[in-house]
Design a protein around this motif. Sequence first.
Motif, PDB file in Angstrom:
ATOM      1  N   THR A 160       0.829  -1.213   0.000  1.00 16.01           N
ATOM      2  CA  THR A 160       0.000   0.000   0.000  1.00 16.01           C
ATOM      3  C   THR A 160       0.857   1.254   0.000  1.00 16.01           C
ATOM      4  N   VAL A 161       1.921   1.220   0.811  1.00 16.84           N
ATOM      5  CA  VAL A 161       2.845   2.366   0.861  1.00 16.84           C
ATOM      6  C   VAL A 161       3.487   2.596  -0.505  1.00 16.84           C
ATOM      7  N   LEU A 162       3.998   1.527  -1.113  1.00 16.62           N
ATOM      8  CA  LEU A 162       4.649   1.650  -2.421  1.00 16.62           C
ATOM      9  C   LEU A 162       3.652   2.034  -3.506  1.00 16.62           C
ATOM     10  N   MET A 163       2.426   1.526  -3.395  1.00 18.39           N
ATOM     11  CA  MET A 163       1.377   1.848  -4.358  1.00 18.39           C
ATOM     12  C   MET A 163       1.151   3.359  -4.433  1.00 18.39           C
ATOM     13  N   LEU A 164       1.177   4.008  -3.298  1.00 25.37           N
ATOM     14  CA  LEU A 164       0.943   5.451  -3.243  1.00 25.37           C
ATOM     15  C   LEU A 164       2.204   6.263  -3.544  1.00 25.37           C
ATOM     16  N   LEU A 165       3.360   5.712  -3.192  1.00 24.34           N
ATOM     17  CA  LEU A 165       4.622   6.440  -3.334  1.00 24.34           C
ATOM     18  C   LEU A 165       5.201   6.406  -4.743  1.00 24.34           C
ATOM     19  N   LEU A 166       5.151   5.237  -5.394  1.00 26.19           N
ATOM     20  CA  LEU A 166       5.883   5.050  -6.650  1.00 26.19           C
ATOM     21  C   LEU A 166       5.389   5.878  -7.838  1.00 26.19           C
ATOM     22  N   PRO A 167       4.092   6.174  -7.968  1.00 28.63           N
ATOM     23  CA  PRO A 167       3.698   7.064  -9.069  1.00 28.63           C
ATOM     24  C   PRO A 167       4.372   8.427  -8.979  1.00 28.63           C
ATOM     25  N   ILE A 168       4.542   8.918  -7.759  1.00 26.02           N
ATOM     26  CA  ILE A 168       5.212  10.212  -7.556  1.00 26.02           C
ATOM     27  C   ILE A 168       6.712  10.070  -7.794  1.00 26.02           C
ATOM     28  N   THR A 188       7.986  -3.780  -8.768  1.00 28.44           N
ATOM     29  CA  THR A 188       8.221  -3.567  -7.340  1.00 28.44           C
ATOM     30  C   THR A 188       6.991  -3.784  -6.473  1.00 28.44           C
ATOM     31  N   VAL A 189       5.867  -3.200  -6.844  1.00 31.05           N
ATOM     32  CA  VAL A 189       4.659  -3.271  -6.007  1.00 31.05           C
ATOM     33  C   VAL A 189       4.192  -4.721  -5.871  1.00 31.05           C
ATOM     34  N   GLN A 190       3.663  -5.054  -4.692  1.00 36.05           N
ATOM     35  CA  GLN A 190       3.441  -6.446  -4.341  1.00 36.05           C
ATOM     36  C   GLN A 190       2.284  -7.151  -5.058  1.00 36.05           C
ATOM     37  N   SER A 191       1.041  -6.763  -4.826  1.00 33.22           N
ATOM     38  CA  SER A 191      -0.082  -7.519  -5.396  1.00 33.22           C
ATOM     39  C   SER A 191      -0.505  -6.964  -6.751  1.00 33.22           C
ATOM     40  N   VAL A 192      -1.225  -7.789  -7.512  1.00 35.05           N
ATOM     41  CA  VAL A 192      -1.701  -7.377  -8.831  1.00 35.05           C
ATOM     42  C   VAL A 192      -2.624  -6.163  -8.714  1.00 35.05           C
ATOM     43  N   GLY A 193      -3.545  -6.212  -7.765  1.00 34.21           N
ATOM     44  CA  GLY A 193      -4.472  -5.100  -7.578  1.00 34.21           C
ATOM     45  C   GLY A 193      -3.770  -3.802  -7.241  1.00 34.21           C
ATOM     46  N   GLN A 326      14.168  -2.940  -2.440  1.00 30.85           N
ATOM     47  CA  GLN A 326      13.415  -3.177  -3.677  1.00 30.85           C
ATOM     48  C   GLN A 326      13.382  -1.936  -4.561  1.00 30.85           C
ATOM     49  N   VAL A 327      13.025  -0.812  -3.964  1.00 26.52           N
ATOM     50  CA  VAL A 327      12.859   0.423  -4.732  1.00 26.52           C
ATOM     51  C   VAL A 327      14.195   0.931  -5.263  1.00 26.52           C
ATOM     52  N   VAL A 328      15.219   0.952  -4.423  1.00 24.19           N
ATOM     53  CA  VAL A 328      16.534   1.457  -4.836  1.00 24.19           C
ATOM     54  C   VAL A 328      17.103   0.609  -5.967  1.00 24.19           C
ATOM     55  N   VAL A 329      17.039  -0.708  -5.817  1.00 23.71           N
ATOM     56  CA  VAL A 329      17.570  -1.614  -6.844  1.00 23.71           C
ATOM     57  C   VAL A 329      16.787  -1.455  -8.144  1.00 23.71           C
ATOM     58  N   ALA A 330      15.473  -1.313  -8.041  1.00 28.84           N
ATOM     59  CA  ALA A 330      14.645  -1.143  -9.247  1.00 28.84           C
ATOM     60  C   ALA A 330      15.030   0.132  -9.989  1.00 28.84           C
ATOM     61  N   LEU A 331      15.214   1.227  -9.279  1.00 30.37           N
ATOM     62  CA  LEU A 331      15.600   2.487  -9.899  1.00 30.37           C
ATOM     63  C   LEU A 331      16.930   2.358 -10.647  1.00 30.37           C
ATOM     64  N   VAL A 332      17.893   1.709 -10.015  1.00 35.87           N
ATOM     65  CA  VAL A 332      19.226   1.538 -10.625  1.00 35.87           C
ATOM     66  C   VAL A 332      19.129   0.647 -11.865  1.00 35.87           C
ATOM     67  N   LEU A 333      18.437  -0.483 -11.741  1.00 38.07           N
ATOM     68  CA  LEU A 333      18.320  -1.434 -12.857  1.00 38.07           C
ATOM     69  C   LEU A 333      17.584  -0.831 -14.055  1.00 38.07           C
ATOM     70  N   ILE A 334      16.527  -0.073 -13.776  1.00 36.60           N
ATOM     71  CA  ILE A 334      15.771   0.549 -14.876  1.00 36.60           C
ATOM     72  C   ILE A 334      16.640   1.542 -15.629  1.00 36.60           C
ATOM     73  N   LYS A 335      17.434   2.299 -14.889  1.00 32.21           N
ATOM     74  CA  LYS A 335      18.356   3.262 -15.513  1.00 32.21           C
ATOM     75  C   LYS A 335      19.384   2.551 -16.395  1.00 32.21           C
ATOM     76  N   LEU A 336      19.860   1.381 -15.927  1.00 31.65           N
ATOM     77  CA  LEU A 336      20.915   0.669 -16.624  1.00 31.65           C
ATOM     78  C   LEU A 336      20.418  -0.188 -17.792  1.00 31.65           C
ATOM     79  N   LEU A 337      19.233  -0.796 -17.625  1.00 35.06           N
ATOM     80  CA  LEU A 337      18.805  -1.837 -18.564  1.00 35.06           C
ATOM     81  C   LEU A 337      17.713  -1.427 -19.535  1.00 35.06           C
ATOM     82  N   ILE A 338      16.788  -0.564 -19.117  1.00 36.69           N
ATOM     83  CA  ILE A 338      15.604  -0.303 -19.929  1.00 36.69           C
ATOM     84  C   ILE A 338      15.717   1.056 -20.618  1.00 36.69           C
ATOM     85  N   HIS A 339      15.701   1.024 -21.965  1.00 34.80           N
ATOM     86  CA  HIS A 339      15.878   2.253 -22.738  1.00 34.80           C
ATOM     87  C   HIS A 339      14.744   2.430 -23.725  1.00 34.80           C
TER      88      HIS A 339
END
Length: 339
Positions: A160-168, A188-193, A326-339
Motif C-alpha cells: 500500500t505504501v509503495l502503491m501510493l509512493l511510486l507514481p510520484i 516492485t509493487v506487491q499484489s496485482v491489484g 526493492q525500490v533502490v535496486v529497481a531504480l538503478v536497474l531501470i536506468k541501466l537496462l531499460i531504454h
Amino acid sequence: MVSTIKDRTPGFAVALVVAIVSQFLTLVIPDVGAATISIILGIILGNTFVKQAVLSAGTKFAEKRLLEYSVMLLGLTITFQTIIQLHWSGLLFIVIQMSVTIVAAIMIGKWLQFDDGIYLSMAGGNAVCGSSAIASIKPVINASDEDAGMAITLVNLMGTVLMLLLPILGTVVFGSSDMHRGALIGGTVQSVGQVIASATMVNQSTVEFATLFKIMRIIMLVVIVMVFARIHQHNVSEKQTVEEVEADVKKHKIDFLPWYVLWFLIFCIANSFVHLPSLVGTTAHFLSSWCEIIALAAIGLRLNLQAFLKAGKRFAIYSLGVGTIQVVVALVLIKLLIH
C-alpha cells in the motif's frame, strides 16, 4: 459433510461480509484497494468485536482454500507471450530484481532472527505477487498460519505504501516515460491489484507497461515455489541427523508443487497456446480477485494483533528494509537496462 459446512458457515459469512464492505469502501477511498482495506478491516474487527470461537473453522477455511483458488485462477489471466513483449532487457530486469529482493528478505530476516516460515514468506510475497505467492509457498516450507498471516499483513501494508509512493517517485526520476514508470511499479509493487491501482494514478499507458512487468513476475511463481521448497528442505536437514532425515523423507514426502500451483501452470500453458474466449479470462480474474479479498478478510480476522505488535519493531525494520532495497535496486536497474 453437513456438519463441516455448518461449522464453517459463520466464519466464512463474516469474512464474506467484510470483503463486500471493503469493495464498497473503495468507492470512497479508491486509491487504497479492496485487498488492503479487507485485511485492515478484518484485523480491527477480529481483535475487537468479532473474536468468537465459533468463527474459527470458517475463517481458517477461507484463509487457506480461497487463496489457493485465487492462485489457480490467476493462470487463466496470463500468457507466456508476455515475455516476448518485455524483450531481453525487461526480462533481465525482472530476474535480477526478484533475485535481489529474495536474497535481501532472507538475509534481513535471518539477521532479525526470524525463522524460515517468516523470511521465506516475506521473500516470496515481496518478490512475486503478495498474498498469492505466500499462499503458494506456505505448504512447501511448512510455515505456520501465524507466520503466513503476519507475512501477508506486512507485505500488503508495504504494498500500500509503495502503491501510493511510486507514481510520484517514478515521475520525479523518469519524467513522462510511461515504460520506465510502468517498470518501476510493475517490478516492485506487491499484489496485482496494487500494481493496477498504482499505475492508474499515472495513466493508461503506464498501466499497460506495469501489467506486463507484473505478469512476468507471476510467471516466475512456479520456479520460486520449487526453489523455496529446496531451501526449506536444506534448512530442516541441517537440524537433523542422517537417520532423522531419512525417516522424515519416508513419512512425509515433500510436495514441491502444490495442486493449485500445478493448475496455475496448466491454465497458463493452455491460455498461452489455445485461443480461449475473452469471457474465460475476465471471469477468472473476477473470481480470483474475490477469492483473494475474502481470504485476506479471513486472515485479518484471525490475526492476533497483540502478538503482532509485540514484535512490531522487528517487523517494521524488516518490512521497511526490504521495501527500501526493492525500490533502490529497481531504480538503478531501470536506468541501466531499460531504454
